[in-house]
Design an enzyme around this catalytic site. Structure first.
Site, short mmCIF file in Angstrom:
data_model
loop_
_atom_site.label_atom_id
_atom_site.label_comp_id
_atom_site.label_asym_id
_atom_site.label_seq_id
_atom_site.Cartn_x
_atom_site.Cartn_y
_atom_site.Cartn_z
N GLU A 290 -9.44 -1.79 5.82
CA GLU A 290 -10.05 -1.43 7.09
C GLU A 290 -11.33 -2.24 7.34
O GLU A 290 -11.85 -2.86 6.40
CB GLU A 290 -10.39 0.07 7.08
CG GLU A 290 -9.19 0.98 6.86
CD GLU A 290 -8.26 1.07 8.06
OE1 GLU A 290 -8.13 0.09 8.82
OE2 GLU A 290 -7.64 2.14 8.23
N ASP B 279 0.82 -1.22 0.00
CA ASP B 279 0.00 0.00 0.00
C ASP B 279 0.85 1.26 0.00
O ASP B 279 2.08 1.21 0.12
CB ASP B 279 -0.96 -0.01 1.21
CG ASP B 279 -0.27 -0.43 2.51
OD1 ASP B 279 0.98 -0.39 2.57
OD2 ASP B 279 -0.97 -0.79 3.46
N ASP C 122 -6.92 -2.37 14.53
CA ASP C 122 -8.33 -2.63 14.19
C ASP C 122 -8.48 -3.90 13.34
O ASP C 122 -9.54 -4.14 12.77
CB ASP C 122 -8.94 -1.41 13.46
CG ASP C 122 -8.30 -1.13 12.10
OD1 ASP C 122 -7.35 -1.86 11.71
OD2 ASP C 122 -8.76 -0.20 11.41
#
Ligand code: PGA
Length: 258
Positions: free
Chosen positions: A143, A67, A136
């Site tokens: 995400e 990324d 997370d």
């Protein structure tokens, strides 16, 4: 899925580096998927040491990074281009033309993402993918809520990730809001995956990924569907695992398995 718990971060890094070295010994022109962040720094240090002292050769290797932040030019100190060159590429002999990192400054993200996916395919697919995990539960910048079949695309960062990464930027306001990231589906196509995690702040995400349900709310849990994933954890990151004794037992007994 194999869960390997080590006493320290250094041992996690060393074990992960041995897997990379083993991959390159078997296939000198392997395609490596690489990650950024604090977690793989020890692995990269160890690979640099192995390159310098033991002749670990990257001359035929191709790399794809997971990324990049949208909007950061390559030269920006917090860009993943900068990170990778600073912490790995300038210290090993991987040819510059074999390095792929998503662009944070293309003027056509859609076609860049399509090209990135096609390029991975043209290079024969990823042999070994290195991953960290977000607090997370994200892998790359996938995400919570990301499709488990997702491909390389633009992704809006979660508030928790922005807060986690503010430490690199000075303040949360300076963290880019968008990223370009390989998808969960892209990652799952790697032939082998190693996920590294250390520290107590990862314990909850690690437990959800390994022992929780497979859910887009913790994209690392999709690795339960992958046939060859190794989790390298330090003590603290393994703290919330229910089956920790069993994983240790497996590690003990594995060498004598028929
Ligand atoms: P970290 O990031 O290695 O800096 O903790 C991991 C991730 O967000 O994937």
């Amino acid at each position: 899925m194999e869960v390997i718990i080590q006493e320290t971060y250094e041992a996690v890094s060393r074990q992960a580096a041995l897997v990379v070295a083993e991959t390159l010994n078997d296939k000198p022109d392997a395609v490596l998927g690489l990650a950024t962040g604090s977690t793989p720094l020890g692995l990269y240090k160890e690979l640099i040491r192995m390159h310098r002292e033991e002749g670990l050769d990257f001359s035929q290797v191709t790399t794809f990074n997971l990324d990049e932040y949208v909007g950061l030019p390559k030269e920006h100190e917090q860009s993943y281009h900068h990170f990778m060159h600073e912490n790995l590429f300038t210290h090993i002999n991987v040819p510059q033309q074999n390095i792929h990192i998503p662009s944070g400054t293309t003027n056509n993200y859609r076609s860049f993402c399509t090209w990135y996916e096609r390029r991975i395919e043209e290079c024969g697919g990823i042999d070994l993918q290195v991953l960290g995990i977000g607090s997370d539960g994200h892998v790359a910048f996938n995400e919570p809520g990301s499709s488990l079949g997702s491909r390389t695309r633009i992704k809006t960062l979660a508030k928790q990730t922005i807060d986690d990464n503010a430490r690199f930027f000075g303040s949360a306001e300076e963290v880019p809001i968008y990223s370009i990231t390989m998808g969960v589906g892209t990652i799952l196509e790697a032939r082998r995956i190693i996920l590294l995690a250390n520290g107590a702040n990862k314990a909850e995400a690690v437990a959800a990924a390994i022992e929780g349900p497979v859910t887009s709310m913790c994209t690392a849990s999709a690795l339960q569907m992958h046939r060859d994933t190794l989790f390298f954890l330090d003590q603290e990151a393994s703290r919330d695992l229910k089956m920790v004794e069993y994983y240790r037992w497996i590690q003990d007994k594995m060498p004598t398995a028929p």
